[in-house]
Design a protein around this motif. Structure first.
Motif, PDB file in Angstrom:
ATOM      1  N   ASP A  59       0.864  -1.167   0.000  1.00  0.00           N
ATOM      2  CA  ASP A  59       0.000   0.000   0.000  1.00  0.00           C
ATOM      3  C   ASP A  59       0.911   1.231   0.000  1.00  0.00           C
ATOM      4  O   ASP A  59       2.114   1.106  -0.048  1.00  0.00           O
ATOM      5  N   ARG A 375      -7.890  -2.967  -2.211  1.00  0.00           N
ATOM      6  CA  ARG A 375      -7.488  -2.397  -0.925  1.00  0.00           C
ATOM      7  C   ARG A 375      -8.507  -2.767   0.149  1.00  0.00           C
ATOM      8  O   ARG A 375      -9.677  -2.411   0.058  1.00  0.00           O
ATOM      9  N   SER A 398      -3.301  -4.132   0.559  1.00  0.00           N
ATOM     10  CA  SER A 398      -3.766  -4.572  -0.760  1.00  0.00           C
ATOM     11  C   SER A 398      -3.698  -6.089  -0.867  1.00  0.00           C
ATOM     12  O   SER A 398      -2.767  -6.722  -0.361  1.00  0.00           O
TER      13      SER A 398
END
Length: 578
Positions: A59, A375, A398
């Motif tokens: 992420d 996500r 993610s």
């Protein structure tokens, strides 16, 4: 980018030898395995993988938005002295080495707060300055109000998947003004979904505003420190920077500015800093700037004389209808039908411990097919002080190629009881997936005395030695465990005795039951014991949460009584009578 760098070399009139020396100076980082490339840009010796392993690297704070790629000058603010070096230091007050006053103050205040709240992170303010330079050119050269709020919004490009990440709206436009897609916001360029949990109030005005440099700098510091990464170690700093924007070029650019600022910088007036020229997207995703002054309308030209109508042409044969525009391919997030537990085991931990199990969630289509690059937000819900590793109550991870997102490890606080970790898909309104977790009280399963000395005392006196025990749980130190010490009547009768040894309360009154707690080393030292006038053998029983029990024997002996010697008068009368 290379052309721009070459311009800098020409402007500085730096020859090849001096450039090489400057590159060597940039390479002299405090991080031992960081080197410099041929352009003087620092590079990591080995680049970490972008795959998400639960560390958060999959992420990013910015959604991997574009950033400024300009490098610092070769002239160091304070170059290391060398007899052979002819490198000229940057002129005092040079804009490149200067940081706007309010922006610099925000970085230093954030460093001070992190030194208190997360001392193991060792966050230098220069790292915040390096990221602030790369993200927004120090809030557009310090174009901020007195309280640190940017004069005009700093917004990254629309993250619609065209050249950038594809992140559907997560804040209904509250931060970025876009209710369709997300955009990075503010001087530290947080995307709304990250700011929702990482946001901080750095200037104590009761608000968490991503457009305020005090709030944004403190949030950036906590974001970088959230997984117990240590900025004094190369690996920790590398992981933290890549979690901000998962790009090796980004990492190298930030490291170069970090080293530049470490060698010296100074305060300049707000609004006088320079804004970088070059961006990683070549400027195609323009960042909104302050409104420019409208240009003066041009004078209308004189109309020309209409021409004579031409003879109508023969109608063309109708063309074949064009093929309809294909429907855009849905994003991974749009294909998610539901979330599934990916094999998470029972979530139970003792207060103060890290949960051994981690939450694992899989994103699936309606047909049950795994969906990657989605996500997942994990949020701790309920009356608990449990957190994820790093002290946060929210984490966004993610999904990998198998559709699974692995949440960071949970750390139990001191509050016992149950709470919930809720998994949701960012950018979609789908049913959440809840995980139940439980925190149990600190416990011990074994108690042992630290001394084998017999505990004896004469009636009416005090015991010379104090009772000390050590508590363990499964062989490990059992710290901060609740314990009770009671003088009991007998091995078969655990009620409190009404005679024999006793403790004293604060007022000096006898007490025979105490509530205590082991220390950080699992040790428990009981207060001094006293004896009344009753001789005998007595029992002290110590119990803890978790069932550990230890019974200690106490012996009270009778006070010695001596036979009185005859008085002189008695001796004399006996002698006379004889």
């Amino acid at each position: 980018m290379s052309a721009h760098f070459g311009t800098r070399l020409r402007k500085g009139a730096v020859n090849t030898t001096v450039a090489a020396l400057a590159v060597a100076a940039l390479a002299a980082s405090q991080a031992p395995d960081v080197t410099a490339d041929g352009h003087g840009r620092q590079t990591a010796a080995d680049t970490p993988s972008a795959a998400d392993d639960g560390s958060g690297i999959g992420d990013s704070a910015t959604g991997n938005s574009p950033y400024y790629t300009d490098l610092p000058p070769l002239n160091s603010p304070l170059p290391a002295p060398s007899e052979s070096s002819s490198t000229t230091p940057a002129a005092t007050g040079t804009t490149e080495a200067g940081i706007p006053a309010t922006v610099l103050d925000a970085y230093k205040k954030a460093e001070a707060e992190l030194a208190q709240s997360k001392p193991g992170c060792n966050l230098p303010w220069q790292l915040l300055a390096a990221i602030g330079k790369v993200e927004s050119g120090q809030a557009r050269g310090g174009n901020v109000t007195a309280d640190g709020t940017t004069v005009s919004p700093i917004l990254g490009p629309v993250l619609n998947g065209v050249g950038f990440a594809n992140i559907s709206d997560t804040d209904n436009g509250a931060y970025d003004g876009d209710s369709t897609y997300d955009r990075a916001v503010g001087p530290m360029q947080f995307i709304p979904s990250t700011w929702a949990w990482a946001g901080r109030d750095g200037n104590a005005d009761g608000k968490k505003d991503p457009n305020n440099i005090y709030d944004a700098a403190l949030a950036a510091g906590h974001y970088l420190c959230r997984y117990d990464w240590d900025m004094s170690a190369t690996s920790g700093m590398r992981s933290a920077i890549l979690s901000y924007n998962n790009s090796t070029d980004y990492l190298n650019t930030v490291l170069s500015w970090l080293e530049y600022y470490r060698k010296g910088t100074h305060e300049i007036a707000d609004g006088t800093g320079t804004v970088p020229d070059n961006r990683s997207d070549d400027g195609t995703g323009s960042t909104p700037a302050s409104p420019s002054t409208p240009s003066t309308p041009s004078t209308p030209s004189t109309p020309s004389t209409p021409s004579k109508p031409s003879k109508p042409s023969t109608p063309n044969t109708p063309s074949t209808p064009s093929t309809p525009t294909p429907t855009p391919t849905p994003t991974p997030t749009e294909t998610v039908g539901h979330l599934e537990d990916a094999g998470t085991a029972s979530l139970t931990a003792m207060a103060g411990d890290t949960f051994t199990e981690r939450i694992s969630t899989r994103a699936e289509t309606a047909a049950g097919k795994a969906v990657a690059k989605v996500r997942i937000r994990f949020t701790i819900v309920g009356d608990t002080d449990a957190t994820f590793t790093g002290g946060e109550s929210v984490a966004t991870i993610s999904t990998g190629a198998n559709g699974v997102a692995l949440a960071p490890a949970l750390v139990a606080g001191e509050k016992t009881g149950g709470f919930t970790v809720r998994a949701t898909v960012l950018g979609r309104t789908l049913s959440a997936l809840d995980y139940k977790a439980t925190v149990t009280a600190r416990a011990a399963d074994t108690l042992a005395r630290t001394s084998a000395t017999a505990l004896t005392c004469t009636a009416g006196g005090e015991f010379a030695d104090q009772v000390e025990v050590k508590a363990t749980y499964k062989g490990a130190v059992a710290d901060k465990v609740a314990a009770t010490a009671t003088l009991i009547k007998s091995a078969d009768d655990a009620t409190t005795n009404d005679k024999g040894p006793y403790f004293k309360d604060a007022a000096g009154n006898p007490v025979r039951t105490l509530d205590l707690q082991t220390d950080a080393n699992g040790l428990l030292e009981l207060p001094k014991l006293y004896a009344d006038d009753t001789a005998g053998t007595y029992l002290l029983r110590i119990t803890t949460t978790g069932g550990a029990t230890l019974t200690v024997e106490l012996t009270v002996t009778a006070a010695e009584t001596s036979t009185p010697s005859p008085t002189p008068s008695e001796s004399e009368s006996t002698t006379t009578g004889s």
